[in-house]
Design a protein around this motif. Sequence first.
Motif, short mmCIF file in Angstrom:
data_model
loop_
_atom_site.label_atom_id
_atom_site.label_comp_id
_atom_site.label_asym_id
_atom_site.label_seq_id
_atom_site.Cartn_x
_atom_site.Cartn_y
_atom_site.Cartn_z
N LYS A 20 26.46 31.06 64.10
CA LYS A 20 27.15 31.94 65.05
C LYS A 20 28.50 32.40 64.49
O LYS A 20 28.91 33.55 64.71
CB LYS A 20 27.33 31.23 66.39
CG LYS A 20 26.01 30.97 67.12
CD LYS A 20 26.23 30.33 68.46
CE LYS A 20 24.90 30.00 69.14
NZ LYS A 20 24.06 31.18 69.35
N MET A 21 29.20 31.53 63.75
CA MET A 21 30.46 31.95 63.14
C MET A 21 30.22 32.98 62.04
O MET A 21 31.03 33.89 61.84
CB MET A 21 31.21 30.73 62.59
CG MET A 21 31.90 29.89 63.67
SD MET A 21 33.13 28.75 62.99
CE MET A 21 32.08 27.54 62.21
N VAL A 22 29.12 32.83 61.32
CA VAL A 22 28.77 33.81 60.29
C VAL A 22 28.46 35.16 60.92
O VAL A 22 28.82 36.21 60.37
CB VAL A 22 27.57 33.30 59.45
CG1 VAL A 22 27.02 34.42 58.57
CG2 VAL A 22 27.98 32.10 58.60
N GLN A 23 27.84 35.14 62.09
CA GLN A 23 27.36 36.38 62.71
C GLN A 23 28.33 36.99 63.72
O GLN A 23 28.20 38.16 64.05
CB GLN A 23 26.03 36.12 63.42
CG GLN A 23 24.90 35.71 62.49
CD GLN A 23 23.64 35.35 63.25
OE1 GLN A 23 23.69 34.99 64.44
NE2 GLN A 23 22.50 35.44 62.58
N VAL A 24 29.31 36.22 64.20
CA VAL A 24 30.14 36.68 65.31
C VAL A 24 30.91 37.94 64.93
O VAL A 24 31.38 38.11 63.80
CB VAL A 24 31.12 35.56 65.75
CG1 VAL A 24 32.16 35.29 64.68
CG2 VAL A 24 31.81 35.94 67.06
N GLU A 70 33.59 41.14 66.77
CA GLU A 70 34.38 41.66 67.90
C GLU A 70 34.97 42.99 67.45
O GLU A 70 35.84 43.03 66.57
CB GLU A 70 35.48 40.67 68.27
CG GLU A 70 36.41 41.16 69.38
CD GLU A 70 35.85 40.88 70.78
OE1 GLU A 70 36.49 41.33 71.74
OE2 GLU A 70 34.79 40.26 70.90
N HIS A 71 34.51 44.08 68.05
CA HIS A 71 35.01 45.42 67.70
C HIS A 71 34.92 45.68 66.19
O HIS A 71 35.85 46.21 65.58
CB HIS A 71 36.46 45.59 68.18
CG HIS A 71 36.65 45.31 69.64
ND1 HIS A 71 35.94 45.96 70.62
CD2 HIS A 71 37.47 44.43 70.27
CE1 HIS A 71 36.32 45.52 71.81
NE2 HIS A 71 37.23 44.59 71.63
N THR A 130 39.74 34.41 69.40
CA THR A 130 38.83 35.28 70.17
C THR A 130 37.43 35.22 69.58
O THR A 130 36.43 35.11 70.32
CB THR A 130 39.34 36.73 70.16
OG1 THR A 130 40.63 36.78 70.78
CG2 THR A 130 38.38 37.65 70.91
N LEU A 131 37.33 35.30 68.27
CA LEU A 131 36.02 35.23 67.62
C LEU A 131 35.40 33.85 67.78
O LEU A 131 34.19 33.72 68.03
CB LEU A 131 36.16 35.60 66.14
CG LEU A 131 36.48 37.06 65.84
CD1 LEU A 131 36.87 37.25 64.38
CD2 LEU A 131 35.30 37.96 66.20
N MET A 132 36.21 32.79 67.66
CA MET A 132 35.70 31.43 67.78
C MET A 132 35.20 31.14 69.20
O MET A 132 34.18 30.47 69.39
CB MET A 132 36.79 30.43 67.40
CG MET A 132 37.15 30.42 65.93
SD MET A 132 35.86 29.67 64.91
CE MET A 132 35.98 27.97 65.45
N MET A 133 35.92 31.64 70.19
CA MET A 133 35.54 31.37 71.58
C MET A 133 34.22 32.04 71.94
O MET A 133 33.55 31.63 72.89
CB MET A 133 36.64 31.85 72.53
CG MET A 133 37.90 31.00 72.49
SD MET A 133 37.62 29.27 72.95
CE MET A 133 37.23 29.45 74.70
N LYS A 134 33.83 33.05 71.19
CA LYS A 134 32.53 33.68 71.43
C LYS A 134 31.39 32.80 70.95
O LYS A 134 30.24 33.01 71.30
CB LYS A 134 32.48 35.04 70.71
CG LYS A 134 33.40 36.10 71.31
CD LYS A 134 33.43 37.36 70.46
CE LYS A 134 32.11 38.12 70.48
NZ LYS A 134 31.85 38.77 71.78
N THR A 135 31.72 31.81 70.11
CA THR A 135 30.68 30.92 69.60
C THR A 135 30.77 29.53 70.22
O THR A 135 29.76 28.91 70.53
CB THR A 135 30.80 30.79 68.07
OG1 THR A 135 32.03 30.14 67.74
CG2 THR A 135 30.77 32.14 67.40
#
Length: 411
Positions: A225-229, A231-232, A107-112
């Motif tokens: 983006k992975m450093v900053q991503v 989710e809740h 879920t976190l990866m797909m945001k990036t």
Amino acid sequence: MEAEQTLELDNLFATIQDPYPVYTYLRENEPVRWNPMFYCFMLTKYDDVNMVFSDHKRFSSDVWSDAAESLGFTGEDEASVSLKQIVPFLAYNLQGMDPPGHTRQRTLMMKTFTPRMIEMFRPSVQKLVDELIDQGLAQGSMDLVADLAYPLPSNVILDLLGIPRSGRLYIKASAEAINEFVATVLFSGPSVWPRLARIFADVKAYLKGLIAERRKDPGEDLLTKMVQVEEHGDMLSEDEIVNATNFLLFAGHETTANLIAVGMYYLMQYAEQMAQLRADPAKIPAAVEELLRYVSPVHTLARRTMEEVTMRGVTIPKGSSIYLLVGAANRDPEKFPDPEKLDINRPPTRSLGFGYGIHYCIGAALARMESQVTFETIIKRLPDMHMTVDRPEFRPNYSLRGLTSLPVAFG
């Protein structure tokens, strides 16, 4: 049976150059076979492999996290310590995890790793393909593996992540270490583990340095983006970013390189198919899908049974290792008529080249785009390209089937 006496049904290393006669025999006679050499059950039918991909509750992707315990290396000796350093690079990434950890990280990866971000890289991919082909044209020949298929996706994933091109050395070292460990863990013993552990330690230190830089000086790249991503309120930890980045570096170039190089090898054997693509480049996306089926750049994937399962009359105990022979499933005649023929006009049918289910390849869109650009550019710019060897050799890797080299010349 005579065929069983002449074919190597269990030694996957012995079939790398041409595994398809073995696949045909297994599909027709033993679609679920116990392999005593690799201590696994092998599946070769499309429906069976697809079912396992679809059922993550009964078939776990976590085949590495308890490797130290299952192999009996739990002490503080050098081999045990080395194995504990290697395992996280295989176990704690999207391909090796189960829910809920997999769900959270994906879920976190797909945001990036978004389709929009990937498509923005198409002009950069085109520019890089042209530069690599220019170098080959200047020399009059090239090795499609070393000079195009490998540098293209490795440089693209480096650029996408925002890692300097000099980082290719780490990609190469890490990829070779992963391939060596996975392919030989049952055969070579622990003597090689300290060397592989040192390679992974160097890669980890390098990536942690880059992560620290991105925290201080954010960019527009995927690593930032992975450093900053978030989710809740949840974010990726440093170790998770290291493992995810290493996985993207490995999977982002190894499979695409195989698809491009092996795909061109097969295309050059089908002159009428090449002629169709030159006459109508709009067929290239369909050709890439057919090559994904025909090549199967990821040839074998492993799963583990979470409960006793019976398949085609064969009882598979709980905790058993299962090898999904994707290369066999993608040539199942029950799913693909005349499967041994490369046919770019084949009616659309979902292959298993990128897997299926919750572990469907996160980089599928990137691999498709890179392959489409590469094939279109080769067909347009190198109409007289031809192989300068009769039969190239495949690397000794039954899981990721790729060529060692593919020498070609022009004119």
